[in-house]
Design a protein around this motif. Structure first.
Motif, PDB file in Angstrom:
ATOM      1  N   ASN A  73     -30.996  -5.724 -10.257  1.00  0.00           N
ATOM      2  CA  ASN A  73     -30.449  -6.993  -9.794  1.00  0.00           C
ATOM      3  C   ASN A  73     -28.942  -6.833  -9.652  1.00  0.00           C
ATOM      4  O   ASN A  73     -28.206  -6.832 -10.645  1.00  0.00           O
ATOM      5  CB  ASN A  73     -30.776  -8.109 -10.783  1.00  0.00           C
ATOM      6  CG  ASN A  73     -30.189  -9.451 -10.352  1.00  0.00           C
ATOM      7  OD1 ASN A  73     -29.698  -9.600  -9.240  1.00  0.00           O
ATOM      8  ND2 ASN A  73     -30.236 -10.433 -11.242  1.00  0.00           N
ATOM      9  N   GLU A 117     -27.942  -8.818  -2.568  1.00  0.00           N
ATOM     10  CA  GLU A 117     -27.526  -9.963  -1.760  1.00  0.00           C
ATOM     11  C   GLU A 117     -26.149 -10.472  -2.206  1.00  0.00           C
ATOM     12  O   GLU A 117     -25.875 -10.618  -3.398  1.00  0.00           O
ATOM     13  CB  GLU A 117     -28.546 -11.103  -1.858  1.00  0.00           C
ATOM     14  CG  GLU A 117     -28.209 -12.279  -0.954  1.00  0.00           C
ATOM     15  CD  GLU A 117     -29.328 -13.301  -0.893  1.00  0.00           C
ATOM     16  OE1 GLU A 117     -29.110 -14.359  -0.277  1.00  0.00           O
ATOM     17  OE2 GLU A 117     -30.411 -13.048  -1.456  1.00  0.00           O
ATOM     18  N   ASN A 138     -32.393  -5.216  -0.519  1.00  0.00           N
ATOM     19  CA  ASN A 138     -31.882  -6.440   0.094  1.00  0.00           C
ATOM     20  C   ASN A 138     -30.358  -6.382   0.134  1.00  0.00           C
ATOM     21  O   ASN A 138     -29.700  -6.485  -0.898  1.00  0.00           O
ATOM     22  CB  ASN A 138     -32.342  -7.668  -0.691  1.00  0.00           C
ATOM     23  CG  ASN A 138     -31.864  -8.966  -0.062  1.00  0.00           C
ATOM     24  OD1 ASN A 138     -31.409  -8.984   1.083  1.00  0.00           O
ATOM     25  ND2 ASN A 138     -31.961 -10.062  -0.800  1.00  0.00           N
ATOM     26  N   ASN A 150     -31.753  -5.495  -5.295  1.00  0.00           N
ATOM     27  CA  ASN A 150     -31.289  -6.726  -4.652  1.00  0.00           C
ATOM     28  C   ASN A 150     -29.768  -6.778  -4.719  1.00  0.00           C
ATOM     29  O   ASN A 150     -29.183  -6.989  -5.776  1.00  0.00           O
ATOM     30  CB  ASN A 150     -31.884  -7.946  -5.357  1.00  0.00           C
ATOM     31  CG  ASN A 150     -31.570  -9.243  -4.612  1.00  0.00           C
ATOM     32  OD1 ASN A 150     -30.896  -9.234  -3.586  1.00  0.00           O
ATOM     33  ND2 ASN A 150     -32.055 -10.361  -5.131  1.00  0.00           N
ATOM     34  N   VAL A 210     -27.091  -8.728  -7.383  1.00  0.00           N
ATOM     35  CA  VAL A 210     -26.664  -9.877  -6.586  1.00  0.00           C
ATOM     36  C   VAL A 210     -25.211 -10.223  -6.899  1.00  0.00           C
ATOM     37  O   VAL A 210     -24.834 -10.415  -8.059  1.00  0.00           O
ATOM     38  CB  VAL A 210     -27.563 -11.103  -6.860  1.00  0.00           C
ATOM     39  CG1 VAL A 210     -27.019 -12.340  -6.157  1.00  0.00           C
ATOM     40  CG2 VAL A 210     -28.989 -10.823  -6.420  1.00  0.00           C
TER      41      VAL A 210
END
Length: 236
Positions: A59, A81, A99, A79, A61
């Motif tokens: 993670n 993002e 992502n 991820n 993000v």
């Protein structure tokens, strides 16, 4: 002891006041070393060396990787993002299924990366380097790709709908199947020698703005403008 007990009761009461099914979000593991599945969301990891790091499913993000070296790192299904990767290196990275939506990655280097089935939707990728990258089925919808370089990149099934491809280099890319350009801005986009016969969404107005030559293969409903070929692009 009475005061301490009182605080304990208050703390316990606070937990119950949260109600059933409500959880308190935990802090990111910013101090932890790179590992699969870790949480570096919002963490600052700028100007450091993270080559070959295993960050599968992590993670990331909103994390900050500006000027960080992630060459040969494994970012499969991670991820990222809204992460920042300005001038970051991701050469030879493994990032299939990752992502990258809404990232800021001006002048980032994704050359020779494996990034199939990734999302770069709404990403800031001006002057990014994608030479030799595997980008099959990549989503570049509404991405800013001014002067990005896709030389020898694999782009079969990629989606450039409504992306800004002004002055981007696509000549030398490989598109062996449908690739979408619906609504893309293609001002001086280099498409010399590019096979666009299977491209979808292309309109004559886009081709009139782009830079091709007599080796560019267009869909049957489009024709090469009389202004082709364009003069060489001035690098700045």
């Amino acid at each position: 002891m009475g005061v301490a007990a009182g605080f304990g009761v208050l703390a316990l009461g606070a937990v119950f006041l949260l109600g059933p099914g409500i959880t308190v979000s935990h802090a990111a593991d910013c101090g932890n070393v790179a590992a699969p599945g870790l949480d570096w969301s919002g963490c600052s990891k700028t100007n450091i060396m993270l080559q070959t790091s295993d960050l599968q499913g992590a993670n990331l993000v909103g994390a900050h990787f500006d000027s960080t070296d992630l060459s040969d790192a494994d970012l499969t299904s991670a991820n990222l993002e809204k992460a920042t990767l300005v001038r970051a290196w991701l050469k030879n990275a493994k990032a299939d299924g990752a992502n990258f939506a809404k990232i800021e990655a001006y002048r980032s280097d994704f050359s020779n990366a494996s990034a199939n089935n990734v999302s770069f939707a709404n990403a800031e990728l001006q002057r990014a380097e994608f030479a030799g990258a595997q980008l099959n089925n990549a989503d570049f919808q509404k991405a800013e790709l001014g002067r990005a370089d896709f030389d020898k990149a694999l782009l079969t099934g990629a989606n450039f709908s409504f992306a800004n491809l002004s002055r981007a280099t696509l000549n030398g890319a490989v598109m062996e199947g449908p690739t979408s350009f619906g609504g893309a801005f293609m001002y001086l986009t280099r498409i010399e020698g590019l096979d666009l016969s299977k491209a979808g969404g292309l309109q004559q107005a886009q081709i009139n703005l782009a830079c091709g030559d007599n080796t560019t293969i267009l869909p049957s409903w489009l024709k090469a403008p009389s202004a082709w070929p364009c003069p060489p692009d001035e690098k700045d």
